[in-house]
Every structure is written in C-alpha cells, then in structure tokens.
Design an enzyme around this catalytic site. Structure first.
Site, PDB file in Angstrom:
ATOM      1  N   LYS A 111       0.688  -1.194   0.022  1.00 48.19           N
ATOM      2  CA  LYS A 111      -0.070  -0.101  -0.008  1.00 48.19           C
ATOM      3  C   LYS A 111       0.850   1.283  -0.126  1.00 48.19           C
ATOM      4  CE  LYS A 111      -4.327  -2.159   1.557  1.00 48.19           C
ATOM      5  NZ  LYS A 111      -3.569  -3.443   1.406  1.00 48.19           N
TER       6      LYS A 111
HETATM    7  C1  LIG Z   1      -4.096  -4.550   0.746  1.00 46.90           C
HETATM    8  C2  LIG Z   1      -3.361  -5.791   0.444  1.00 46.90           C
HETATM    9  C3  LIG Z   1      -3.925  -6.796  -0.504  1.00 46.90           C
HETATM   10  C4  LIG Z   1      -5.057  -6.600  -1.231  1.00 46.90           C
HETATM   11  O1  LIG Z   1      -4.906  -5.709  -2.240  1.00 46.90           O
HETATM   12  P1  LIG Z   1      -6.124  -5.196  -3.040  1.00 46.90           P
HETATM   13  O2  LIG Z   1      -5.755  -3.849  -3.990  1.00 46.90           O
HETATM   14  O3  LIG Z   1      -7.084  -4.861  -2.061  1.00 46.90           O
HETATM   15  O4  LIG Z   1      -6.854  -6.292  -3.826  1.00 46.90           O
HETATM   16  C5  LIG Z   1      -2.922  -7.944  -0.512  1.00 46.90           C
HETATM   17  N1  LIG Z   1      -1.863  -8.156   0.344  1.00 46.90           N
HETATM   18  C6  LIG Z   1      -1.404  -7.216   1.109  1.00 46.90           C
HETATM   19  C7  LIG Z   1      -0.635  -7.486   2.194  1.00 46.90           C
HETATM   20  C8  LIG Z   1      -2.222  -6.021   1.288  1.00 46.90           C
HETATM   21  O5  LIG Z   1      -1.913  -5.067   2.201  1.00 46.90           O
END
Ligand SMILES: *Cc1c(COP(=O)(O)O)cnc(C)c1O
Length: 497
Positions: A111
């Site tokens: 993120k």
């Molecule tokens: C948020 C997240 C995901 C999922 O990603 P999306 O864009 O919501 O599909 C997968 N792995 C981790 C470690 C995350 O923080």
C-alpha cells in the site's frame, strides 16, 4: 483525461476533482471518461521507475502539469522512502516465475506505493480547486492501510491525518507501527471494538452534517484515503510496466511477448491496475486473481455470480479477508461498455440481496482476461515452506496465496508465458505465519512477534527491513483508547479546541 462516475456518465469531472472527492456524488467510482490510448512502446521499457511513472501519470492527470506530476513522484519514490533503489525490484524464483516485490517502502506493505504519492496528488489537487481549507484525512484500518497512510501523510503541509484502529483487532507489530508513529500532524486512536465498529464510527462522522458544518466553518474539510480513490489506483499501474520492462531488458523475453501476472487480491485495486495496464497496451496473457478462503472473487470469476452471503473467515492473509471488493465495480463498468444503468442494477441487488449475476456476454469478457482460484491456510503455509526449501525464497502469507494459485493455474492451462507474482508484503511483517510454516511451531510458543523477527532473520540470513527492526527502540507516543460512540465528540475536541 476526464472522469465520470460508474453510475452517472452525464457529469464530467477533472482528474483533480476525482482525486479530491474520492467517491462520486452518487456513490459510484470515478473512471476515465475518454478512450484510453495505447501507450505501450519501446520508450516505456527503458528508463527508471520515476520516469516511467511520470509518463503513465501524465496520460491520466489531464489538469496536472508535468512539473507538478514530476515533483509528486520524486517526493514519493526516493532513497529516503524506499529501501531498494529499484523501488519495486523483480526477483526470479524459478525459470518461468518471478516475484515483483512491492514492499520495500516505509511500512513494508504494497500500500506504500500508492499512499506515498497520494498526499502529494491530493494537496496539488486542493490548490487547483482554490479551496484553502486544511484537509483532514480520517481512516479506519484493520492493519496495513493505517500505518501506510500515516507514513504517507506525516508532516505534509495543509493535512491532518487521524487513524482509528480496533484495539484488539490488529497484530502486535501493526499496533506498534501505529502507536510509535512520529509526525506533527498525526493522531492515532485505538477504538474499543472490532474493525466493523471502528469503520462504522468513521462513516457516522462523515455522514454527520452538524460536525461537517462546524469543521467547514473552522477551515477544515474531511476526506478519506481509501482504496477506491483514483489517486490510489493510478500509481499501481506503473509497476506492471516496470516489471515487464525488466524482463525485456534482462533478455528474458522479447518486447511484445505476453506474460501472466498473479495478484493476491482483496479489494480488487491491485489487479484492476493490471487491467488498466493491459488497456494501455501492455502485453498480458492472463491476470490470475488469487483469493484466500474468503473466496467470493474466485467463485464470481468462475460462475458469474457474486454472492457475499457466506461466512467470513479470519485467515493467515488478513489483508485479503474481504467479502465486498469495491473496485470490482470499475471493472464491470469497463467490461459492459460503460452502461451505468446496469451497474446501478447490480449494485442495488448486491446491497439488497447480497448477490447479483452477470449476463453471459460480460462473463465471457471477464473470463477472457481473468482466471481465478483460491488457497486455504494449510496450502498457504505449505507453499511458504516449499518455496523456501525448493527456491530459497521466503514469501509472506499473501504472496504465498499467489504462488499457490499460480500452481493451480499452470496445472490447468499449460501456459508457456512467464509469470510474475505480485508480492504484497515483507515476510517479516507476518513473522508468526512465516515461522510457523518453516519451523516447529512449539519452539516459538510465548515468543513475541518482535523477538520472532530477529529469530527468523538469524535462521534465514535475510535482514529485517529497517522500519520493522527499529520498532523495538521506538517510544510509544499514542495511547488514547476510546469507545466507538465517543469518536465524533472526540474529533470535535481535537480539531476545534
Ligand atoms: C491490501 C493488501 C492486499 C489486497 O490488495 P487489493 O488491492 O485490496 O486487492 C494484498 N496483500 C496485502 C499485504 C495487502 O496489504
């Protein structure tokens, strides 16, 4: 490029307005209104991450100047914010399989890629709108997003960031990451209750007209940094191109050869960025959507029926524990030829009955590009262990779900295209699961996650990311705990006195 809502194509919006608003006025999501021009060419396959990012951003941010875009990108991706100079390095783990490591940012989760740049896009957009009120970001978090947003927005001028987390609903490491957060404009508050209580509290604040009016009077505007904001989706398109360019420049593929991307999926943001990369012309054979035991998406992609009426499981890949994937609405809108009435219909059924079913034509378009399956916790742990033993590569539980589902895909489709797994978190962010997968778990009884980080690093010889290693020496700064019902009043006191 201009934008409109997935539920209303008569109101056109600039890019900066779409980013400032986050969600459209009718509850729909902002999507590009014009044709998406093919951008894929040799020039995009050379150059560093930031140059590539400027190129891609400028296709989508019509009312941002190139210098504005460039300064946002350089402020987000540099040697201070990312521990690896490639930003998103690509590791080969076997002949045809690679991991794109998206977790070298300040909080060790993917993120960061979006949340490092969003604050700069948001403040630039606010300047353009002529509204000089301070932006107050309110975020409820179940773990990764909160810390990532705090790091992105800390000390950004004109912004105050307030993160609420469920007191008992985040891991020990995640809690420490947040309660030790530095920065002059940050507030971190624990809420007595679970994630749903916390999120409901934030929604009530957003919907509270009295508070919003008071805050507006005092020069504040409330907004959120959640993953449906176009400003979070756009930055994620970049690394698909970056990874492809790496394969070409290493001589592993010829430019033009299609490859697979495998994406551990929750809210459908990451994989949707891959879809837009394809629309820009990136040669992609399949986007493999990897789910955990909360397999609402793999059922949907295989059957055409989205059904959220099912039990919710807490899995070893918590950031993918989700039953309503908001960003899916954007994909459906792209696949059905921009028909807002059909979208409203489906979303209406989803909120009233918890389910909807695609027509045959949209389903076959979906399946042309997407393939999906899921991995449960046992399979996730086994994949971490196997991959470490056979490939000497350590996966976190989310990325392991991706690797497991890639195995299922290859068993069924016999693809000769190379595959890139998007690796979404450092294995040291989930030491409990990684250690359990690799070693006898009774050796680790009663060991804290912080201690486990060191043990795991000693045993594997892999260094702990700097931000996680530093946690044990950081002072806890934020100790407030409040009840969900106190949230609104507490915010008023914080901002207005
Ligand atoms: C948020 C997240 C995901 C999922 O990603 P999306 O864009 O919501 O599909 C997968 N792995 C981790 C470690 C995350 O923080």
């Amino acid at each position: 490029m201009l934008y409109y809502s997935t539920r209303d194509i008569d109101n056109i919006s600039t890019a900066s307005n779409a980013i400032l608003k986050g969600l459209a006025h009718d509850g729909g999501l902002f999507v590009p209104a014009g044709t998406i021009n093919k951008l894929f060419n040799k020039k995009l396959l050379t150059g560093n991450y930031n140059e590539l990012a400027v190129n891609i951003f400028s296709q989508f941010l019509g009312d941002f100047s190139i210098p504005e875009i460039k300064s946002a990108i350089d402020a987000a991706y540099n040697e201070k914010t990312f521990e690896h100079q490639a930003i998103t390095p690509l590791s080969q783990i076997s002949e045809q399989t690679y991991c794109l490591e998206l977790w070298h940012g300040p909080t060790s989760a993917f993120k960061d890629i979006a949340l490092q740049v969003l604050p700069h896009l948001l403040t630039t957009a606010a300047l353009k709108s002529g509204d000089d009120r301070d932006i107050v970001i309110l975020t409820a978090t179940s773990g990764d997003t909160g810390k990532s947003a705090l790091e992105g927005f800390r000390d950004v001028k004109g912004v105050i960031i307030i993160v609420y987390f469920p007191e008992k609903g985040v891991s020990e490491i995640q809690k420490l990451q947040m309660t030790t957060q530095e920065g002059l404009n940050v507030h971190v508050i624990a809420v007595q209750g679970n994630f749903d209580d916390t999120q409901a509290g934030v929604k009530q604040i957003f919907n509270n007209k009295v508070i919003n009016a008071k805050l507006a009077n005092e020069g504040y505007r409330l907004t959120s940094a959640n993953s449906i904001n176009w400003g979070r989706l756009l930055p994620q398109i970049v690394y698909y191109f970056y990874a492809y360019g790496e394969l070409v420049s290493r001589g592993h593929i010829q430019a033009g050869k299609a490859i697979n991307f495998v994406v551990p999926t929750g809210n459908f943001g990451n994989i949707l960025a891959g879809y837009y990369a394809h629309r820009l012309g990136l040669p992609i054979n399949r986007l493999v959507c990897a789910a955990n035991r909360n397999n609402v998406l793999s059922d949907f992609i295989n059957s055409g029926q989205y059904n959220k009426n099912r039990p919710f499981y807490n899995s070893l890949s918590p950031s993918m524990d989700i039953l309503v994937s908001s960003n899916l609405e954007r994909l459906l809108f792209e696949l059905n030829g921009h028909d807002p009435d059909q979208i409203k219909n489906w979303m209406d059924q989803l909120s009233k009955e918890g389910l909807y079913r695609l027509d045959k034509e949209t389903l076959s378009k979906l399946q042309e590009m997407f393939w999906s399956d899921y991995a449960d916790d046992q399979e996730t742990l086994a994949t971490i262990a196997d991959t470490y033993r056979s490939n000497n590569y350590l996966l976190d539980p989310h990325s392991a779900v991706g690797k497991n589902v890639l195995g299922k895909y290859l068993a069924q489709e016999n693809s000769d295209h190379p595959s890139i797994i998007l690796s979404t978190a450092s294995p040291f962010k989930f030491t409990g699961s990684t250690s359990k997968a690799l070693y006898n778990s009774s050796d680790f009884m009663d060991i804290s996650e912080l201690e486990l980080m060191k043990t795991l690093s000693q045993k594997t010889g892999i260094p702990v990311p700097k931000n996680l290693a530093e946690l044990e020496n950081k002072a806890v700064i934020h100790r407030q705990v409040i009840a969900p019902l106190e949230m609104a009043e507490h915010l008023e006191k914080q901002l207005l006195t």
